[in-house]
Motif scaffolding. Structure first.
Motif, PDB file in Angstrom:
ATOM      1  N   VAL A  19     127.780 -57.548 -84.677  1.00 51.51           N
ATOM      2  CA  VAL A  19     127.358 -56.394 -85.553  1.00 51.51           C
ATOM      3  C   VAL A  19     128.240 -56.567 -86.745  1.00 51.51           C
ATOM      4  N   PRO A  20     128.002 -56.694 -88.043  1.00 53.94           N
ATOM      5  CA  PRO A  20     128.681 -56.921 -89.104  1.00 53.94           C
ATOM      6  C   PRO A  20     129.231 -55.393 -89.436  1.00 53.94           C
ATOM      7  N   ALA A  21     130.357 -55.506 -89.731  1.00 50.01           N
ATOM      8  CA  ALA A  21     131.208 -54.044 -90.253  1.00 50.01           C
ATOM      9  C   ALA A  21     130.793 -52.861 -89.446  1.00 50.01           C
ATOM     10  N   PRO A  22     130.865 -52.860 -88.206  1.00 46.98           N
ATOM     11  CA  PRO A  22     130.606 -51.805 -87.430  1.00 46.98           C
ATOM     12  C   PRO A  22     131.371 -50.397 -87.790  1.00 46.98           C
ATOM     13  N   ASP A  23     132.139 -50.366 -88.692  1.00 53.99           N
ATOM     14  CA  ASP A  23     133.038 -49.162 -89.023  1.00 53.99           C
ATOM     15  C   ASP A  23     133.008 -48.968 -90.587  1.00 53.99           C
ATOM     16  N   ASP A  24     131.799 -49.489 -91.180  1.00 49.28           N
ATOM     17  CA  ASP A  24     131.699 -49.454 -92.641  1.00 49.28           C
ATOM     18  C   ASP A  24     131.582 -47.718 -93.143  1.00 49.28           C
ATOM     19  N   SER A  25     131.504 -47.732 -94.412  1.00 46.55           N
ATOM     20  CA  SER A  25     131.249 -46.558 -95.003  1.00 46.55           C
ATOM     21  C   SER A  25     129.966 -45.836 -94.694  1.00 46.55           C
ATOM     22  N   GLU A  26     128.846 -46.731 -94.524  1.00 43.97           N
ATOM     23  CA  GLU A  26     127.811 -46.157 -94.083  1.00 43.97           C
ATOM     24  C   GLU A  26     127.742 -45.437 -92.833  1.00 43.97           C
ATOM     25  N   VAL A  27     128.337 -46.200 -91.818  1.00 44.23           N
ATOM     26  CA  VAL A  27     128.447 -45.488 -90.577  1.00 44.23           C
ATOM     27  C   VAL A  27     129.505 -44.330 -90.601  1.00 44.23           C
ATOM     28  N   ILE A  28     130.378 -44.360 -91.287  1.00 45.09           N
ATOM     29  CA  ILE A  28     131.332 -43.081 -91.604  1.00 45.09           C
ATOM     30  C   ILE A  28     130.547 -41.949 -92.206  1.00 45.09           C
ATOM     31  N   ASP A  29     129.970 -42.235 -93.097  1.00 43.91           N
ATOM     32  CA  ASP A  29     128.849 -40.951 -93.674  1.00 43.91           C
ATOM     33  C   ASP A  29     127.921 -40.552 -92.858  1.00 43.91           C
ATOM     34  N   TYR A  30     127.193 -41.502 -91.955  1.00 42.86           N
ATOM     35  CA  TYR A  30     126.111 -41.080 -91.238  1.00 42.86           C
ATOM     36  C   TYR A  30     126.881 -40.150 -89.963  1.00 42.86           C
ATOM     37  N   ALA A  31     127.967 -40.613 -89.278  1.00 43.32           N
ATOM     38  CA  ALA A  31     128.441 -39.943 -88.298  1.00 43.32           C
ATOM     39  C   ALA A  31     129.078 -38.568 -88.780  1.00 43.32           C
ATOM     40  N   ALA A  32     129.450 -38.381 -90.069  1.00 41.54           N
ATOM     41  CA  ALA A  32     129.556 -36.985 -90.509  1.00 41.54           C
ATOM     42  C   ALA A  32     128.744 -36.139 -90.666  1.00 41.54           C
ATOM     43  N   SER A  33     127.569 -36.569 -90.757  1.00 43.03           N
ATOM     44  CA  SER A  33     126.231 -35.416 -90.681  1.00 43.03           C
ATOM     45  C   SER A  33     125.428 -35.498 -89.134  1.00 43.03           C
ATOM     46  N   ALA A  34     125.559 -36.684 -88.366  1.00 42.09           N
ATOM     47  CA  ALA A  34     124.852 -36.794 -87.227  1.00 42.09           C
ATOM     48  C   ALA A  34     125.090 -35.797 -86.130  1.00 42.09           C
ATOM     49  N   THR A  35     124.205 -35.058 -85.471  1.00 39.57           N
ATOM     50  CA  THR A  35     124.428 -34.014 -84.500  1.00 39.57           C
ATOM     51  C   THR A  35     123.878 -34.420 -83.225  1.00 39.57           C
ATOM     52  N   ALA A 114     132.783 -47.302 -81.435  1.00 36.64           N
ATOM     53  CA  ALA A 114     134.252 -46.832 -80.727  1.00 36.64           C
ATOM     54  C   ALA A 114     133.965 -45.135 -80.516  1.00 36.64           C
ATOM     55  N   ARG A 115     135.169 -44.564 -79.938  1.00 32.97           N
ATOM     56  CA  ARG A 115     134.974 -43.479 -79.685  1.00 32.97           C
ATOM     57  C   ARG A 115     135.677 -42.931 -80.978  1.00 32.97           C
ATOM     58  N   ASP A 116     135.049 -41.701 -81.666  1.00 36.87           N
ATOM     59  CA  ASP A 116     135.976 -40.926 -82.570  1.00 36.87           C
ATOM     60  C   ASP A 116     136.748 -39.954 -82.033  1.00 36.87           C
ATOM     61  N   ASP A 117     137.187 -39.183 -82.745  1.00 35.93           N
ATOM     62  CA  ASP A 117     138.217 -37.980 -82.346  1.00 35.93           C
ATOM     63  C   ASP A 117     137.770 -37.044 -81.607  1.00 35.93           C
ATOM     64  N   THR A 118     135.990 -36.751 -81.527  1.00 33.16           N
ATOM     65  CA  THR A 118     135.518 -35.734 -80.815  1.00 33.16           C
ATOM     66  C   THR A 118     134.928 -36.273 -79.280  1.00 33.16           C
ATOM     67  N   GLY A 119     135.245 -37.597 -79.188  1.00 32.53           N
ATOM     68  CA  GLY A 119     134.530 -38.415 -77.961  1.00 32.53           C
ATOM     69  C   GLY A 119     133.387 -38.897 -78.219  1.00 32.53           C
ATOM     70  N   ARG A 120     132.744 -38.782 -79.491  1.00 29.87           N
ATOM     71  CA  ARG A 120     131.317 -39.364 -79.750  1.00 29.87           C
ATOM     72  C   ARG A 120     131.399 -40.889 -79.921  1.00 29.87           C
ATOM     73  N   LEU A 121     130.423 -41.613 -79.628  1.00 32.20           N
ATOM     74  CA  LEU A 121     130.540 -43.160 -79.664  1.00 32.20           C
ATOM     75  C   LEU A 121     129.983 -43.274 -81.239  1.00 32.20           C
ATOM     76  N   VAL A 122     130.735 -43.805 -82.031  1.00 35.57           N
ATOM     77  CA  VAL A 122     130.144 -44.111 -83.455  1.00 35.57           C
ATOM     78  C   VAL A 122     130.346 -45.532 -83.753  1.00 35.57           C
ATOM     79  N   GLY A 123     129.168 -46.112 -84.392  1.00 35.27           N
ATOM     80  CA  GLY A 123     129.152 -47.592 -84.761  1.00 35.27           C
ATOM     81  C   GLY A 123     127.888 -48.190 -85.364  1.00 35.27           C
TER      82      GLY A 123
END
Length: 160
Positions: A19-35, A114-123
């Motif tokens: 997977v190219p750039a699994p931690d890019d800004s699109e992933v970070i932005d989406y993870a900030a709003s995903a519930t 990868a696991r984030d600070d809350t234990g979610r899987l983000v990628g």
């Protein structure tokens, strides 16, 4: 004739395209709003898979399903229909890899998370059959038999 560089390093333990750039800004932005609540009202709460439980709480064989997009290779498919298949989860260092299929094994995808600070899987997810399709993905491991997951268009869940 010049020989192509064959010194490719594959990060994922499946030996497929990474997977190219699994931690890019699109992933970070989406993870900030995903519930993902991970509660009994979630779409993935009802038992729909028949994969025997593994002794490992994460690694091993899982069932997978996704919706939120229509696969043009599947007759009469719609975004609302679930596309079910099999999956395998492997952990390599700090990364969690989820390889899955659908359409009776004819189509394949890979999530690098990868696991984030809350234990979610983000990628990020890549459609290995059509690599132009990539989406951010967030998952919540509810228990050893359930991973709730979402991407911007819909759901991508795992069950045992």
């Amino acid at each position: 004739m010049q020989q192509a560089n064959t010194n490719l390093v594959i990060r994922n333990p499946f030996g497929t395209m990474d997977v190219p750039a699994p931690d890019d800004s699109e992933v970070i932005d989406y993870a900030a709003s995903a519930t993902l609540a991970g509660d009994a009202a979630d779409d993935n709460a009802a038992q729909w898979a028949s994969i025997p439980a593994s002794s490992d709480p994460l690694e091993g064989i899982w069932a997978s399903r996704w919706n939120g997009g229509a696969d043009p290779t599947i007759a009469d498919d719609t975004p609302e229909k679930w596309k079910e298949g099999r999956a395998e989860v492997r952990v390599a260092g700090e990364r969690i890899y989820l390889r899955f299929d659908w359409d009776n094994g004819r189509r394949h995808g890979l999530i690098d998370a990868a696991r984030d600070d809350t234990g979610r899987l983000v990628g990020k997810y890549i459609n290995l059959t059509n690599p132009a399709i990539m989406r951010p993905w967030v998952g919540r491991m509810v228990d050893a038999d359930r991973i709730d997951g979402c991407f911007p268009n819909g759901r991508l869940d795992f069950r045992r």
